[in-house]
Design an enzyme around this catalytic site. Structure first.
Site, short mmCIF file in Angstrom:
data_model
loop_
_atom_site.label_atom_id
_atom_site.label_comp_id
_atom_site.label_asym_id
_atom_site.label_seq_id
_atom_site.Cartn_x
_atom_site.Cartn_y
_atom_site.Cartn_z
N ALA A 198 3.16 70.22 20.23
CA ALA A 198 2.94 69.88 21.63
C ALA A 198 1.46 69.54 21.77
CB ALA A 198 3.32 71.06 22.51
N GLY B 111 5.65 72.22 18.22
CA GLY B 111 6.67 71.39 18.89
C GLY B 111 7.23 70.32 17.97
N GLU C 71 9.86 71.97 16.10
CA GLU C 71 10.94 72.24 17.06
C GLU C 71 11.73 70.97 17.38
OE1 GLU C 71 7.92 74.26 19.61
OE2 GLU C 71 9.49 75.73 19.87
N GLU D 173 1.90 78.38 16.53
CA GLU D 173 1.49 78.65 17.92
C GLU D 173 0.72 79.95 18.06
OE1 GLU D 173 4.51 77.57 17.00
OE2 GLU D 173 5.27 76.11 18.46
C1 HXC Z 1 -3.32 67.44 20.47
C2 HXC Z 1 -3.77 67.00 18.28
C3 HXC Z 1 -2.77 67.92 17.87
C4 HXC Z 1 -2.05 68.61 18.88
C5 HXC Z 1 -3.70 67.09 16.11
N1 HXC Z 1 -4.31 66.52 17.14
N2 HXC Z 1 -2.77 67.95 16.51
N3 HXC Z 1 -4.04 66.79 19.57
N4 HXC Z 1 -2.36 68.33 20.16
N5 HXC Z 1 -1.05 69.46 18.60
C6 HXC Z 1 -5.39 65.53 17.14
C7 HXC Z 1 -6.72 66.13 16.72
O1 HXC Z 1 -7.33 66.76 17.82
C8 HXC Z 1 -7.46 64.92 16.27
O2 HXC Z 1 -7.91 64.19 17.38
C9 HXC Z 1 -6.36 64.08 15.60
O3 HXC Z 1 -5.14 64.55 16.14
C10 HXC Z 1 -6.33 64.26 14.10
O4 HXC Z 1 -6.22 65.64 13.82
P1 HXC Z 1 -7.20 66.41 12.80
O5 HXC Z 1 -7.14 67.84 13.12
O6 HXC Z 1 -8.55 65.77 12.78
O7 HXC Z 1 -6.47 66.10 11.41
P2 HXC Z 1 -6.46 67.02 10.10
O8 HXC Z 1 -7.83 67.57 9.84
O9 HXC Z 1 -5.83 66.17 9.06
O10 HXC Z 1 -5.52 68.26 10.43
C11 HXC Z 1 -4.14 68.05 10.67
C12 HXC Z 1 -3.51 69.33 11.29
C13 HXC Z 1 -4.34 69.73 12.54
C14 HXC Z 1 -3.50 70.46 10.29
C15 HXC Z 1 -2.05 69.00 11.66
O11 HXC Z 1 -4.50 68.59 13.41
C16 HXC Z 1 -3.71 70.82 13.36
O12 HXC Z 1 -3.75 72.00 12.99
N6 HXC Z 1 -3.16 70.47 14.53
C17 HXC Z 1 -2.61 71.43 15.47
C18 HXC Z 1 -1.31 71.98 14.97
C19 HXC Z 1 -0.74 72.98 15.97
O13 HXC Z 1 -1.37 74.02 16.26
N7 HXC Z 1 0.43 72.68 16.50
C20 HXC Z 1 1.10 73.52 17.50
C21 HXC Z 1 0.70 73.10 18.87
S1 HXC Z 1 1.36 74.17 20.12
P3 HXC Z 1 -9.48 63.91 17.64
O14 HXC Z 1 -9.48 63.10 18.89
O15 HXC Z 1 -10.11 65.24 17.77
O16 HXC Z 1 -9.92 63.17 16.42
C22 HXC Z 1 2.96 73.77 20.24
C23 HXC Z 1 3.85 74.54 21.17
C24 HXC Z 1 3.09 75.33 22.17
O17 HXC Z 1 3.43 72.88 19.63
C25 HXC Z 1 3.98 76.14 23.04
C26 HXC Z 1 3.18 77.01 23.95
C27 HXC Z 1 3.32 76.79 25.42
#
Ligand code: HXC
Length: 258
Positions: A65, A109, A112, A132
């Site tokens: 998400a 997400g 999911e 998460e």
């Molecule tokens: C918004 C995201 C994102 C996310 C990545 N990006 N994941 N933006 N939401 N979930 C964006 C980064 O900010 C970045 O933008 C660009 O995508 C590239 O990501 P990087 O981190 O620079 O890439 P990398 O170093 O290769 O790492 C990849 C990754 C990492 C390991 C997948 O991006 C990551 O850990 N992402 C988050 C994963 C996560 O926590 N997902 C769960 C989300 S919560 P910029 O503009 O900065 O370059 C969820 C449910 C929540 O899904 C429910 C609760 C209510």
């Protein structure tokens, strides 16, 4: 029809939907949900389309998400918007079959969403996770439930509590994915599988989908009764008569879709 965050094309009877927010690793924001809802509804409503494939990019199916969209919301916002409820009504409610073709990250997400599919075909590069907890939250689009049903309590619990990722081989071994293929072959393999499903009698495909889903939603006795009733409904279709006649006459069936 053109969309902001996804690409949609029809390949014969197969609808291919590609998540297209590369700058955010296909993070799932409100616009993605709106686009997917519209695309899946259009797919369901189009009698020429008989299976769908949802895919992302080489690097990410979807990295979760959209955290940037959620960072400033408070609990009342999430509650009042009934945040994430649209995934159930817009995506899970799809009645026709669809496959998730997953390469790269399928996190939060993203994992999911893949698990909302009828089944997952994974590239050998796929990595699944529910990280998460590291953000101070927990899955909110079905992850804790679907992951536990797919891989069992221990592994699901470990993944949710540690946020660790599972690679494609482990996902296959645990039953989360139907098949793992080399990344270069992912789309071709998924489209070919979808074409096979698309060649089946369409009502039978919808009812087979509904039946298998009963196993996760209904007590066994009730599910067995419903299975029998659904089977009996199918026996009233023209395609049942055609399918059985074609078998006896040693020729391929020609489906009417009813
Ligand atoms: C918004 C995201 C994102 C996310 C990545 N990006 N994941 N933006 N939401 N979930 C964006 C980064 O900010 C970045 O933008 C660009 O995508 C590239 O990501 P990087 O981190 O620079 O890439 P990398 O170093 O290769 O790492 C990849 C990754 C990492 C390991 C997948 O991006 C990551 O850990 N992402 C988050 C994963 C996560 O926590 N997902 C769960 C989300 S919560 P910029 O503009 O900065 O370059 C969820 C449910 C929540 O899904 C429910 C609760 C209510």
């Amino acid at each position: 029809m053109s969309y902001e965050t996804i690409l949609v094309e029809q390949r014969d009877a197969v609808t291919l939907i590609t998540l297209n927010r590369p700058q955010a690793l296909n993070a799932l924001n409100t616009q993605v949900l709106a686009d997917l809802t519209q695309a899946f509804r259009a797919y369901d409503a189009d009698p020429s389309q008989r299976c769908a494939v949802l895919t992302g990019s080489e690097k990410a199916f979807a990295a979760g998400a959209d955290i940037k969209e959620m960072v400033d919301k408070d609990a009342a916002d999430f509650f009042l918007e009934d945040f994430f409820s649209g995934w159930q009504t817009g995506v899970v409610a799809t009645r026709k079959p669809w496959i998730a073709a997953v390469a790269g990250f399928a996190l939060g997400g993203g994992c999911e969403l893949a698990m909302m599919a009828d089944f997952i075909i994974a590239a050998d590069t796929a990595r699944f996770g529910q990280p998460e907890i590291k953000l101070g939250v927990a899955p909110g689009m079905g992850g804790s439930q679907r992951l536990a049903r797919a891989v069992g309590k221990s592994v699901a619990m470990e993944m949710c509590l540690t946020g660790r990722m599972m690679d494609a081989a482990e996902a296959k071994q645990g039953g989360l994915v139907a098949r793992v293929v080399p990344a270069a072959d992912l789309l071709e393999d998924a489209l070919k599988t979808a074409a096979t499903i698309a060649s089946m009698p369409p009502m039978a495909a919808m009812i087979n989908k509904e039946m298998v889903n009963l196993a996760f939603e209904t007590p066994l006795n009730q599910a067995l009764t419903t299975e029998r009733r659904l089977f009996q409904i199918l026996t009233a279709t023209e395609d049942k008569k055609e399918g059985m006649t074609a078998f006896v006459e040693k020729r391929p069936g020609v489906w009417k879709g009813r």
